[in-house]
Structures are given as structure tokens and as C-alpha cells.
Motif scaffolding. Structure first.
Motif, PDB file in Angstrom:
ATOM      1  N   ASP A 130       0.830  -1.211   0.000  1.00 43.67           N
ATOM      2  CA  ASP A 130       0.000   0.000   0.000  1.00 43.67           C
ATOM      3  C   ASP A 130       0.863   1.260   0.000  1.00 43.67           C
ATOM      4  OD1 ASP A 130       0.974  -0.450   2.530  1.00 43.67           O
ATOM      5  OD2 ASP A 130      -0.888   0.003   3.572  1.00 43.67           O
ATOM      6  N   SER A 131       1.745   1.356  -0.995  1.00 45.15           N
ATOM      7  CA  SER A 131       2.625   2.514  -1.201  1.00 45.15           C
ATOM      8  C   SER A 131       3.650   2.713  -0.085  1.00 45.15           C
ATOM      9  CB  SER A 131       1.800   3.794  -1.387  1.00 45.15           C
ATOM     10  OG  SER A 131       0.979   3.666  -2.509  1.00 45.15           O
ATOM     11  N   ARG A 132       4.034   1.654   0.600  1.00 47.46           N
ATOM     12  CA  ARG A 132       5.131   1.751   1.574  1.00 47.46           C
ATOM     13  C   ARG A 132       6.443   1.744   0.813  1.00 47.46           C
ATOM     14  NH1 ARG A 132       5.095  -2.157   6.418  1.00 47.46           N
ATOM     15  NH2 ARG A 132       6.758  -0.739   6.966  1.00 47.46           N
ATOM     16  N   TRP A 183      12.716   1.253   5.936  1.00 45.02           N
ATOM     17  CA  TRP A 183      11.328   1.421   5.493  1.00 45.02           C
ATOM     18  C   TRP A 183      10.878   2.871   5.648  1.00 45.02           C
ATOM     19  CZ3 TRP A 183       8.302  -2.319   3.351  1.00 45.02           C
ATOM     20  CH2 TRP A 183       8.771  -3.636   3.440  1.00 45.02           C
ATOM     21  N   GLY A 184       9.876   3.248   4.875  1.00 40.92           N
ATOM     22  CA  GLY A 184       9.194   4.528   5.034  1.00 40.92           C
ATOM     23  C   GLY A 184      10.092   5.726   4.870  1.00 40.92           C
ATOM     24  N   LYS A 185       9.969   6.673   5.808  1.00 40.92           N
ATOM     25  CA  LYS A 185      10.713   7.930   5.753  1.00 40.92           C
ATOM     26  C   LYS A 185      12.219   7.701   5.764  1.00 40.92           C
ATOM     27  CE  LYS A 185       9.738  12.319   5.641  1.00 40.92           C
ATOM     28  NZ  LYS A 185       9.222  12.866   4.386  1.00 40.92           N
TER      29      LYS A 185
END
Length: 107
Positions: free
Chosen positions: A21-23, A52-54
Motif C-alpha cells: 500500500d505505497s510503503r 522502510w518509510g521515511k
């Protein structure tokens, strides 16, 4: 307790990918220098890491191959099935914190 702190150079350019989901995620390797050998040469351990992520986005924006960084996080293990139905096992560092130390010196 599962805490790891490493200082080393990024082995390859950062490849940011979107999953699920757009990770955002990036996988790379950190070359961590070992102590000098008797003959004066150096050696390194190559430690896989995942962010992951930011944190992945920050690495992609500010880091590249050869940059010296410090990573804090924890070790994790996982397994997956290959197309040949073979189970592969992976041990890697999951990044919690990043510190920028030095950009790669251009020659």
C-alpha cells in the motif's frame, strides 16, 4: 536485547521501491571496516540492511554509493521461497536511525 550500531560505507546506489500500500523500502549493504591485518591491509564485513518509510526516502535523497554513514537498529531474520521452490534465509539489519558522516570523496 537486539541492538546494533554500525559505521560503514554504502556498497551500491540507493534503490527506493514502493511495496504493498505505497510503503517505501530500500535494501542495501554496508561495508564495515575490520581492524588492520598484520600486513597493514584492511578488510571489511558486508552487512545487508533494510530501511522502510521515511528512513528509506531519506537514504535515497541524501546518500549514495561510497558514503560513510552510521546506522542504529536491530538484526532480523526472514525466509522466502525461490521460483525453484527452494527456501532462502536472510539475516539483515533493520534500520531505526541514520547519521550522516561523510560523502564519498570524489577522485
Amino acid at each position: 536485547m537486539n541492538t546494533v550500531s554500525l559505521i560503514g560505507r554504502i556498497v551500491k546506489d540507493i534503490d527506493l521501491r514502493s511495496v504493498g500500500d505505497s510503503r517505501m523500502v530500500t535494501n542495501n549493504v554496508l561495508a564495515v571496516r575490520k581492524s588492520f591485518k598484520k600486513d597493514g591491509s584492511t578488510d571489511a564485513d558486508f552487512i545487508p540492511f533494510v530501511a522502510w518509510g521515511k528512513k528509506a526516502e531519506i537514504l535515497e535523497k541524501h546518500c549514495g554509493k561510497g558514503d560513510l554513514i552510521a546506522l542504529n537498529g536491530k538484526m532480523q531474520s526472514r525466509s522466502y521461497q525461490t521460483n525453484e521452490n527452494e527456501t532462502k534465509y536472510v539475516i539483515e539489519m533493520l534500520v531505526d536511525d541514520i547519521e550522516f558522516i561523510q560523502k564519498k570523496v570524489k577522485t
